[in-house]
Design an enzyme around this catalytic site. Structure first.
Site, PDB file in Angstrom:
ATOM      1  N   GLY A 134       3.021  -1.223   4.169  1.00  0.00           N
ATOM      2  CA  GLY A 134       3.184   0.205   3.874  1.00  0.00           C
ATOM      3  C   GLY A 134       4.636   0.529   3.581  1.00  0.00           C
ATOM      4  N   LYS A 145       0.222   4.291  -0.181  1.00  0.00           N
ATOM      5  CA  LYS A 145      -0.319   5.513   0.443  1.00  0.00           C
ATOM      6  C   LYS A 145      -0.035   6.701  -0.482  1.00  0.00           C
ATOM      7  CE  LYS A 145       0.123   3.164   4.812  1.00  0.00           C
ATOM      8  NZ  LYS A 145       0.237   3.214   6.255  1.00  0.00           N
ATOM      9  N   HIS A 192      -9.372   1.597   4.770  1.00  0.00           N
ATOM     10  CA  HIS A 192      -8.093   1.655   5.491  1.00  0.00           C
ATOM     11  C   HIS A 192      -8.239   2.585   6.693  1.00  0.00           C
ATOM     12  CE1 HIS A 192      -3.913   2.557   6.418  1.00  0.00           C
ATOM     13  NE2 HIS A 192      -3.622   1.418   5.823  1.00  0.00           N
ATOM     14  N   GLY A 213       2.878   1.906  10.852  1.00  0.00           N
ATOM     15  CA  GLY A 213       3.907   2.939  10.746  1.00  0.00           C
ATOM     16  C   GLY A 213       4.633   3.201  12.062  1.00  0.00           C
ATOM     17  N   GLU A 220      -6.464   4.845   7.839  1.00  0.00           N
ATOM     18  CA  GLU A 220      -6.170   6.267   7.578  1.00  0.00           C
ATOM     19  C   GLU A 220      -7.360   6.957   6.921  1.00  0.00           C
ATOM     20  OE1 GLU A 220      -2.468   5.528   5.568  1.00  0.00           O
ATOM     21  OE2 GLU A 220      -1.638   4.850   7.483  1.00  0.00           O
ATOM     22  N   ASN A 225       0.889  -1.167   0.000  1.00  0.00           N
ATOM     23  CA  ASN A 225       0.000   0.000   0.000  1.00  0.00           C
ATOM     24  C   ASN A 225       0.923   1.212   0.000  1.00  0.00           C
ATOM     25  OD1 ASN A 225      -1.727   2.096   0.484  1.00  0.00           O
ATOM     26  ND2 ASN A 225      -2.264   1.479   2.576  1.00  0.00           N
ATOM     27  N   GLU A 272      -5.514  -4.778  10.264  1.00  0.00           N
ATOM     28  CA  GLU A 272      -4.428  -3.848  10.538  1.00  0.00           C
ATOM     29  C   GLU A 272      -4.677  -3.178  11.886  1.00  0.00           C
ATOM     30  OE1 GLU A 272      -2.424  -2.665   6.535  1.00  0.00           O
ATOM     31  OE2 GLU A 272      -3.856  -1.141   7.125  1.00  0.00           O
ATOM     32  N   SER A 326       3.536  -2.587  10.119  1.00  0.00           N
ATOM     33  CA  SER A 326       4.976  -2.774  10.316  1.00  0.00           C
ATOM     34  C   SER A 326       5.477  -4.156   9.868  1.00  0.00           C
ATOM     35  CB  SER A 326       5.372  -2.490  11.773  1.00  0.00           C
ATOM     36  OG  SER A 326       5.067  -1.138  12.109  1.00  0.00           O
TER      37      SER A 326
END
Ligand code: 13P
Length: 251
Positions: free
Chosen positions: A234, A11, A95, A173, A97, A9, A167, A213
């Site tokens: 990510g 992003k 997601h 992250g 985010e 992903n 997730e 991660s």
């Protein structure tokens, strides 16, 4: 058997040109993809170039969001048909985010899911708890609610291509990964929920990815778990060599 699905992903990283450079460097590093699938969720503006560069490689290109309407006066939005026409074959939905910064709700995810299915895009529906929810002992409850509401309206027949990504928000992250055992516990719970929502057959066939991660050095242990069928990656998917190591896990 569920074929492992290893997805990046990206992003809000990489232009179309950078995506092409990545794919050119990435492909020679990959072994055979016969027993696994590799996928890249790229920014809308990179889909067409990435899809062209990936042609014939087996790498799937996807988008990180869509809007659920087919077309209309929705300034700034992109439909399932548009990403499909640009070369996307999958779409990441819900997601954390998007839920956190852009107001995506389970209801919206369910509508986007219906739009993705109608366009024959592989939907990757994301769920996961925050640190506060985990610490309050609510992780399973939160995830059950997200699944029930995000998958509302989906029939078992329409769920053939469904992929779920777990997730934990606290692992995204942050460098903090859920341990393989912690992740497996939640994945098993997700499969049980899928079974009650969509039946045993769908639950057995649906790939459940772990994200948060994931790195070359932890992917194999995560994927050795019974109910972990892939990864949504990510940061470590932004470099061809680290993502290639992840895709080649166990090899
Ligand atoms: P990181 O791998 O950078 O933690 O991101 C995980 C993620 O959000 C993938 O969708």
């Amino acid at each position: 058997m569920r074929k492992p699905f290893l997805a990046g992903n990206w992003k809000m990283y990489k232009t179309g040109t950078e995506a092409v450079e990545f794919i050119k460097a990435f492909v020679p590093l990959l072994g055979s993809l016969s027993d696994r699938e590799a996928a890249l969720g790229v920014p809308f503006t990179a889909i067409a170039q990435a899809a062209e560069a990936a042609q014939g490689t087996g790498i799937l290109i996807g988008s990180q969001n869509i809007y659920f309407e087919k077309e209309g006066a929705f300034t700034g939005e992109i439909s399932a048909g548009m990403v499909k026409a640009a070369g996307a074959s999958f779409v990441i939905l819900g997601h954390s985010e998007r839920r956190q910064f852009f107001g995506d709700t389970d209801l919206w995810v369910s509508k986007k899911l219906a739009a993705a299915v109608a366009m024959d895009l592989i939907p990757v529906v994301c769920v996961g708890e925050t640190l506060a929810q985990r610490e309050a002992g609510d992780a399973f409850k939160v995830i059950s609610g997200q699944l029930k509401n995000s998958l509302a309206g989906l029939t078992p027949d329409a769920a053939v291509k469904l992929i779920i990504a777990y997730e934990p928000v606290w692992a995204i992250g942050t460098g903090k990964t859920a341990s393989a055992a912690e992740a497996q516990e939640v994945h098993e719970h997700i499969r049980k929920e899928l079974s009650s929502l969509l039946g045993d057959k769908v639950a057995e066939a649906t790939r459940i990815l772990y994200g948060g991660s994931v790195k070359p050095d932890n992917v194999a242990s995560l994927l050795s778990q019974k109910d972990i069928d892939g990864a949504l990656v990510g940061g470590a998917a932004l470099k061809p060599d680290s993502f290639a190591q992840i895709v080649k896990f166990g090899g």
